[in-house]
Structures are given as C-alpha cells and as structure tokens.
Design a protein around this motif. Sequence first.
Motif, short mmCIF file in Angstrom:
data_model
loop_
_atom_site.label_atom_id
_atom_site.label_comp_id
_atom_site.label_asym_id
_atom_site.label_seq_id
_atom_site.Cartn_x
_atom_site.Cartn_y
_atom_site.Cartn_z
N ASP A 1 30.34 3.48 -19.93
CA ASP A 1 29.64 3.45 -18.65
C ASP A 1 28.17 3.84 -18.77
OD1 ASP A 1 30.26 6.09 -19.21
OD2 ASP A 1 30.62 6.62 -17.11
N SER A 2 27.63 3.81 -19.99
CA SER A 2 26.19 4.03 -20.17
C SER A 2 25.44 2.78 -19.70
CB SER A 2 25.88 4.31 -21.64
OG SER A 2 26.13 3.15 -22.41
N TRP B 1 26.99 -1.03 -19.41
CA TRP B 1 27.00 -1.90 -18.23
C TRP B 1 26.44 -3.27 -18.58
CZ3 TRP B 1 29.42 -1.48 -13.70
CH2 TRP B 1 29.88 -0.22 -13.31
N ALA C 1 32.85 -1.01 -18.22
CA ALA C 1 32.07 0.05 -17.58
C ALA C 1 32.60 0.34 -16.18
CB ALA C 1 30.60 -0.34 -17.52
N SER D 1 33.98 4.01 -15.36
CA SER D 1 33.20 4.81 -14.42
C SER D 1 33.98 5.19 -13.17
CB SER D 1 31.94 4.05 -14.01
OG SER D 1 32.27 2.96 -13.18
N ALA E 1 34.17 3.27 -10.57
CA ALA E 1 33.48 2.70 -9.42
C ALA E 1 34.40 1.85 -8.55
CB ALA E 1 32.27 1.87 -9.88
#
Length: 112
Positions: A29-30, A34, A41, A45, A47
């Motif tokens: 997820d850096s 992404w 990611a 993450s 999300a």
Amino acid sequence: MTAGWTLEDVPRRLSWPALHAFVTHLKPDSALGWLVDPQAALWVSGANATSLLASIGHRLDILAWQPTKNGQKGRKPPEPWETPWVKSKKRRTIGAGPIPASEWEAFWDGGK
C-alpha cells in the motif's frame, strides 16, 4: 521520501543495491505499490472494507430471507444496504434548485 532519502542520494549516500532492496521490500500500500498493483494495494490498505462489509451484510440478509415464505416464493427480497457512494431511490432531496429571491426572506425566517 519517508525514509529520509531522495533519488539524488543514489549512489553517494545510498548504494544501488540498497535502493533495490528498499524498493523491493516496500509495502503493497505504498505509493509505488498503488502504481504497480492497485488491486493488491486496495486489499492491503483496507480501503474497500466498508463496501465489503455492506456486501457481506446484504448477503447475510438474503440467506436469512430465503427460508421464509416470501423467500421461497421469491417475493420481497431484502434491499441492499445503503452506502454513501450509491444513490438510493429512498433518499430525500431537500430542495430541487435555487430559491427565488422573492421567497428567500420567508424561507430564511422559517415562514414567519
């Protein structure tokens, strides 16, 4: 960069092998993660956790509905859970457009 280095530090302060090791072991997820693999990611993450939970909740509603009389006849299925990013037909819209200037005072004063 969060590690305190920039690309200008290569190869003086940071060697090429060290840069390679750093980039290779970045978390999915850096920012680079992404760009390289957005799907990975997204999962790492969290999300998409809200939409995933809403989907799971709706499917549990369907499982509970199926053995009922309505479920066996295919009537009145449960509605999907409301989420902020999906427009709902039930949502109430307050106002359809601008208020004409002649009606503003009555609106602002609460109809007094």
